[in-house]
Design a protein around this motif. Structure first.
Motif: not given
Length: 314
Positions: A228-232, A278-281
């Motif tokens: 449910g969270e935008f992540s890698e 904060t990170e680029t997926a």
């Protein structure tokens, strides 16, 4: 007197070209996408004449092949956005999982309102071709993004509006400053699977600077990895090797001017959550358009140039 008139014409030309615009006349803009029934979403059309948006199968060597679907476009309608074009049933029946498709603007040469492949030839404008090649993926659920407008959209609050986003699964609408893996993610929005209209996405205002009030952004689709969270762990939606995405311009202004829109969209989601990563997926190269004079500006500047030539000759 002649010099005064010429000076006035040049001033009008400068005013006409002051606002950011994109693309050129007789132009079609389309991006790689998923289709569940053979319907292709054409993002934008800028006609200089009556004609047709025509779907063409790509040949084995990647050239424009036989037409496999079309729809008419009227010059009087001006700039048009979010146009569905249906592929012929027989062509869709044997369409591959990831097929190469050409979308081409053809002028109605004989003015009969009917598409005649041998008569209504491909149109051109200002030395540019009026065709675009994309990947059309055959899937159970559609996926597409539409954000290009007749000119750069205005924002006074670092919020971009994506006019249409169709997600195959629950996921995210992501804004990047560049198309490749080095592109910095500046904003995201969680969306449910399905079609959404007029999706506002807040983005990092630092993309604007004192000498840069207009920026190009890439809107991409991601499917949620399950948390449910935008992540890698989230996956970029692709059609073959091409991302399902679009490129559009955003113009920072002090106050947004009133505009009208004639696009056809569906009911948006009620999910207003915004995530700033904060990170680029995971990312991949996305198609983008070249920014040149737009539909109305081109006509204005052309008319001014012709007027100037007449005056000089006199």
């Amino acid at each position: 007197m002649r010099r005064a008139v010429l000076a006035a014409l040049l001033a009008l030309a400068l005013v006409a070209s002051a606002s950011p615009v994109a693309a050129h006349g007789n132009h079609v803009e389309v991006d790689s996408q998923h289709s569940a029934d053979g319907t292709v979403v054409v993002e934008a059309v800028r006609p200089l004449t009556d004609g047709f948006v025509v779907l063409h199968r790509a040949t084995d060597d990647g050239e424009i092949g036989d037409p496999v679907g079309h729809r008419s476009v009227d010059f009087d309608d001006g700039f048009q956005q979010n146009l569905p074009v249906e592929m012929d049933a027989d062509a869709w029946a044997d369409w591959p999982d990831n097929g190469s498709l050409w979308v081409v603007f053809h002028a109605d040469r004989d003015d009969d309102g009917e598409f005649d492949p041998g008569v209504d030839e491909r149109a051109s404008a200002f030395g540019a071709t009026t065709s675009q090649s994309v990947t059309l993926a055959k899937r159970d659920q559609p996926a597409s993004v539409v954000a290009e407008r007749a000119q750069a959209q205005q924002t006074a609050s670092a919020t971009a509006v994506v006019d249409s986003a169709v997600l195959p699964d629950d996921g995210f609408l992501v804004l990047r400053t560049e198309s490749g893996t080095e592109g910095h993610i500046v904003g995201t929005k969680a969306l449910d699977a399905g079609a959404h209209a007029d999706v506002g996405v807040d983005f990092d205002s630092s993309v604007f600077s004192e000498n840069r009030s207009t920026v190009g952004l890439y809107a991409q689709l991601y499917t949620d990895g399950g948390d449910g969270e935008f992540s890698e762990g989230d996956r970029l939606v692709r059609a073959g090797d091409s991302p399902v995405s679009t490129y559009f311009l955003v113009w920072q202004v002090d106050e947004v001017a009133a505009t009208t829109s004639g696009l056809v969209v569906q009911t948006p989601s009620n999910d207003d959550s915004v995530v700033t990563p904060t990170e680029t997926a995971d990312a991949a190269t996305s198609e983008s358009g070249t920014s040149v004079c737009g539909y109305g500006v081109v006509h204005a500047l052309t008319a001014l140039a012709l007027a100037a030539i007449v005056l000089v000759r006199r």
